[in-house]
Design an enzyme around this catalytic site. Structure first.
Site, short mmCIF file in Angstrom:
data_model
loop_
_atom_site.label_atom_id
_atom_site.label_comp_id
_atom_site.label_asym_id
_atom_site.label_seq_id
_atom_site.Cartn_x
_atom_site.Cartn_y
_atom_site.Cartn_z
N ASP A 1 5.22 -15.07 -8.46
CA ASP A 1 6.14 -13.95 -7.87
C ASP A 1 5.97 -12.84 -9.28
O ASP A 1 6.11 -13.33 -10.53
CB ASP A 1 7.53 -14.24 -7.92
CG ASP A 1 8.53 -13.13 -7.51
OD1 ASP A 1 8.84 -12.94 -6.55
OD2 ASP A 1 9.04 -12.26 -8.22
N HIS B 1 5.76 3.46 -3.55
CA HIS B 1 5.15 2.27 -2.84
C HIS B 1 3.79 2.45 -2.89
O HIS B 1 2.99 1.12 -2.88
CB HIS B 1 5.67 2.49 -1.33
CG HIS B 1 7.10 1.66 -1.25
ND1 HIS B 1 7.54 0.52 -1.31
CD2 HIS B 1 8.43 2.42 -1.55
CE1 HIS B 1 8.80 0.40 -1.35
NE2 HIS B 1 9.40 1.84 -1.66
N GLU C 1 6.28 -9.40 -3.04
CA GLU C 1 5.44 -9.68 -4.28
C GLU C 1 5.10 -11.00 -4.52
O GLU C 1 4.87 -11.48 -5.78
CB GLU C 1 6.02 -8.79 -5.45
CG GLU C 1 7.32 -9.57 -6.03
CD GLU C 1 8.45 -8.91 -5.20
OE1 GLU C 1 9.54 -8.94 -5.54
OE2 GLU C 1 8.71 -8.53 -3.92
#
Length: 200
Positions: free
Chosen positions: A72, A85, A115
């Protein structure tokens, strides 16, 4: 005249066969693209969650030893909030590329969602899973800055293994343990690897 007719007939058959072959080829390509689309995450080009879970099931069924790395990106929400973004997407694509390059041909990697990334490390026991995870963590930490994006990225990794010699366990349990290890890595301060052994 008969030979000319025969030649015409042969050419006609050849053309028809070629058209049939071209059509079949096109159908095969379209089918393969559709199949690929169903398995690939469009942003990163990695496998998607569904196809990776299928691979976990398959490896458990064939009783193949493997490591699982649940990864992560740390503080990724801040990247999206601060840089937008579009830059966030570029960061994900760049990290995906670095992670894929850090694995061997027999290993698999997927974008698991947002993610999060998940890798299967073929044949890995606990120590080799931890070493691969540590190498990937360091690689992301040492990535060059993304243009107009964050100067520095880090990765938290939860690692575990499936060892059919020691434990009989369902695929979901293995993924749950890798997720628990990731949670522990986050809780311990991020940018680190936590390994949970089977039975933990």
């Amino acid at each position: 005249a008969d030979r000319v007719l025969e030649l015409h007939a042969r050419v006609h058959v050849q053309l028809r066969n070629k058209r049939l072959h071209d059509t079949l080829q096109r159908v095969r390509i379209e089918r393969d693209l559709l199949r690929r689309d169903a398995q690939i995450d469009p942003l990163t080009g990695l496998l998607n969650r569904r196809s990776l879970e299928t691979s976990v099931n398959e490896r458990c069924r064939t009783r193949e030893r493997f490591g699982v790395l649940f990864m992560d990106l740390d503080h990724f929400k801040n990247v999206n909030d601060r840089f937008g973004h579009d830059i966030g997407d570029r960061v994900l694509a760049a990290v995906a590329s670095v992670l894929r390059a850090g694995l061997r041909p027999g290993d698999l990697i997927a974008r698991y969602g947002g993610e999060e990334f998940l890798a299967l490390i073929s044949g890995a026991g606990p120590e080799s899973a931890r070493l691969v995870a540590e190498r990937l963590r360091r690689t992301v930490e040492e990535m060059p800055a993304i243009a107009r994006g964050p100067a520095h990225l880090t990765l938290s990794i939860g690692a575990t293994v499936f060892d059919p010699q020691r434990f009989e366990e369902p695929p979901l349990e293995i993924l749950r343990r890798a997720d628990m290890a990731l949670y522990a890595a986050k809780h311990a301060g991020r940018n680190r690897v936590v390994l949970l052994q089977p039975g933990a």
